[in-house]
Design a protein around this motif. Sequence first.
Motif, PDB file in Angstrom:
ATOM      1  N   ALA A 102      38.942  34.310  14.919  1.00 15.74           N
ATOM      2  CA  ALA A 102      37.098  33.820  15.778  1.00 15.74           C
ATOM      3  C   ALA A 102      36.353  32.262  14.608  1.00 15.74           C
ATOM      4  O   ALA A 102      36.215  32.679  13.542  1.00 15.74           O
ATOM      5  CB  ALA A 102      36.420  34.547  15.451  1.00 15.74           C
ATOM      6  N   VAL A 103      36.200  31.590  15.273  1.00 18.64           N
ATOM      7  CA  VAL A 103      35.518  30.856  14.948  1.00 18.64           C
ATOM      8  C   VAL A 103      33.924  31.170  15.641  1.00 18.64           C
ATOM      9  O   VAL A 103      33.663  30.709  17.266  1.00 18.64           O
ATOM     10  CB  VAL A 103      35.571  29.102  14.900  1.00 18.64           C
ATOM     11  CG1 VAL A 103      34.936  28.288  15.179  1.00 18.64           C
ATOM     12  CG2 VAL A 103      36.626  29.421  14.340  1.00 18.64           C
ATOM     13  N   GLN A 104      32.958  31.393  15.311  1.00 16.90           N
ATOM     14  CA  GLN A 104      31.670  30.668  15.976  1.00 16.90           C
ATOM     15  C   GLN A 104      30.386  30.214  15.525  1.00 16.90           C
ATOM     16  O   GLN A 104      30.159  30.130  14.649  1.00 16.90           O
ATOM     17  CB  GLN A 104      30.897  32.359  15.688  1.00 16.90           C
ATOM     18  CG  GLN A 104      29.511  32.697  15.948  1.00 16.90           C
ATOM     19  CD  GLN A 104      28.592  33.876  16.086  1.00 16.90           C
ATOM     20  OE1 GLN A 104      29.068  34.662  15.070  1.00 16.90           O
ATOM     21  NE2 GLN A 104      28.037  34.185  16.240  1.00 16.90           N
ATOM     22  N   ASP A 105      30.170  29.205  16.426  1.00 17.34           N
ATOM     23  CA  ASP A 105      30.203  27.998  15.818  1.00 17.34           C
ATOM     24  C   ASP A 105      28.728  27.718  16.123  1.00 17.34           C
ATOM     25  O   ASP A 105      28.189  27.254  14.571  1.00 17.34           O
ATOM     26  CB  ASP A 105      30.604  26.794  17.779  1.00 17.34           C
ATOM     27  CG  ASP A 105      30.185  25.560  17.350  1.00 17.34           C
ATOM     28  OD1 ASP A 105      29.469  24.492  18.120  1.00 17.34           O
ATOM     29  OD2 ASP A 105      29.543  24.806  15.871  1.00 17.34           O
ATOM     30  N   ALA A 106      27.788  28.273  16.593  1.00 16.57           N
ATOM     31  CA  ALA A 106      25.728  28.139  16.537  1.00 16.57           C
ATOM     32  C   ALA A 106      25.724  26.682  16.067  1.00 16.57           C
ATOM     33  O   ALA A 106      25.428  27.214  15.546  1.00 16.57           O
ATOM     34  CB  ALA A 106      26.000  29.593  16.223  1.00 16.57           C
ATOM     35  N   TYR A 107      26.097  25.901  16.973  1.00 22.09           N
ATOM     36  CA  TYR A 107      25.673  24.645  17.075  1.00 22.09           C
ATOM     37  C   TYR A 107      25.984  23.957  15.192  1.00 22.09           C
ATOM     38  O   TYR A 107      25.459  23.622  14.091  1.00 22.09           O
ATOM     39  CB  TYR A 107      24.351  24.111  17.660  1.00 22.09           C
ATOM     40  CG  TYR A 107      24.447  22.579  17.081  1.00 22.09           C
ATOM     41  CD1 TYR A 107      24.925  21.702  18.402  1.00 22.09           C
ATOM     42  CD2 TYR A 107      23.649  22.125  16.505  1.00 22.09           C
ATOM     43  CE1 TYR A 107      24.815  20.558  18.109  1.00 22.09           C
ATOM     44  CE2 TYR A 107      23.229  20.213  16.446  1.00 22.09           C
ATOM     45  CZ  TYR A 107      23.595  19.544  17.450  1.00 22.09           C
ATOM     46  OH  TYR A 107      23.616  18.516  17.055  1.00 22.09           O
ATOM     47  N   ARG A 113      35.638  33.747  10.418  1.00 21.15           N
ATOM     48  CA  ARG A 113      36.583  35.082  10.478  1.00 21.15           C
ATOM     49  C   ARG A 113      37.771  35.115  11.000  1.00 21.15           C
ATOM     50  O   ARG A 113      38.491  33.725  11.042  1.00 21.15           O
ATOM     51  CB  ARG A 113      35.422  36.032  11.169  1.00 21.15           C
ATOM     52  CG  ARG A 113      34.204  35.708  10.503  1.00 21.15           C
ATOM     53  CD  ARG A 113      33.498  37.120  11.553  1.00 21.15           C
ATOM     54  NE  ARG A 113      33.480  36.745  12.455  1.00 21.15           N
ATOM     55  CZ  ARG A 113      32.722  37.068  13.898  1.00 21.15           C
ATOM     56  NH1 ARG A 113      33.053  38.253  13.899  1.00 21.15           N
ATOM     57  NH2 ARG A 113      32.094  36.641  15.082  1.00 21.15           N
ATOM     58  N   HIS A 114      38.474  35.862   9.979  1.00 19.74           N
ATOM     59  CA  HIS A 114      39.925  36.464  10.230  1.00 19.74           C
ATOM     60  C   HIS A 114      40.583  37.913   9.960  1.00 19.74           C
ATOM     61  O   HIS A 114      39.270  38.700   9.093  1.00 19.74           O
ATOM     62  CB  HIS A 114      40.738  35.236   9.876  1.00 19.74           C
ATOM     63  CG  HIS A 114      41.419  35.645   8.392  1.00 19.74           C
ATOM     64  ND1 HIS A 114      40.329  35.027   7.404  1.00 19.74           N
ATOM     65  CD2 HIS A 114      42.121  36.527   7.578  1.00 19.74           C
ATOM     66  CE1 HIS A 114      40.888  35.259   6.350  1.00 19.74           C
ATOM     67  NE2 HIS A 114      41.826  36.266   6.386  1.00 19.74           N
ATOM     68  N   GLN A 115      41.255  38.554  10.686  1.00 19.10           N
ATOM     69  CA  GLN A 115      41.404  40.039  10.307  1.00 19.10           C
ATOM     70  C   GLN A 115      42.802  40.383  10.275  1.00 19.10           C
ATOM     71  O   GLN A 115      43.453  39.667  11.127  1.00 19.10           O
ATOM     72  CB  GLN A 115      40.491  41.336  11.826  1.00 19.10           C
ATOM     73  CG  GLN A 115      40.844  42.239  11.065  1.00 19.10           C
ATOM     74  CD  GLN A 115      39.551  43.206  12.150  1.00 19.10           C
ATOM     75  OE1 GLN A 115      39.254  42.915  12.422  1.00 19.10           O
ATOM     76  NE2 GLN A 115      39.991  44.475  11.241  1.00 19.10           N
ATOM     77  N   GLU A 116      43.809  40.789   9.365  1.00 22.40           N
ATOM     78  CA  GLU A 116      44.799  40.713   9.433  1.00 22.40           C
ATOM     79  C   GLU A 116      44.539  42.592   9.329  1.00 22.40           C
ATOM     80  O   GLU A 116      44.261  42.766   8.601  1.00 22.40           O
ATOM     81  CB  GLU A 116      45.296  40.320   7.852  1.00 22.40           C
ATOM     82  CG  GLU A 116      45.477  38.645   7.973  1.00 22.40           C
ATOM     83  CD  GLU A 116      46.030  38.381   7.548  1.00 22.40           C
ATOM     84  OE1 GLU A 116      47.067  38.785   6.718  1.00 22.40           O
ATOM     85  OE2 GLU A 116      45.743  37.411   6.780  1.00 22.40           O
TER      86      GLU A 116
END
Length: 120
Positions: A102-107, A113-116
């Motif tokens: 996931a990429v959370q930009d918030a400008y 984040r990643h999860q395996e």
Amino acid sequence: LHFDFCFTMFSIKALLVASIVCCATASRPRSSYQPPRPSPSYSRPAPPPRPSPSYSRPAPAPAQPSYSPPPASQYQAPSQSSQQGYASSGPQAPAQYDFEYAVQDAYSGNDFRHQESRDG
């Protein structure tokens, strides 16, 4: 103090003018090199000699190599004790593998984040 500063500036200017005059009046050494002059006459070069044709019989082909049969095998089948290390207990199901990213930009605050996870 003012006198010292003016005297120093005058000395620097006089030194600069003297060095320019020395460089301008310095004589350059003469070179004794003269470029080569072309020769006054030119004659066409002689054509290259042509080889006379010569034909000869081609060299004979090399003799066919003779091969002997391969030597008897010195290898033996693996023993039963070496195969027991990978004994299986029957068919197995493929492993379950989950992956999240996931990429959370918030400008451009960027929250990468990643999860395996793997089961099996």
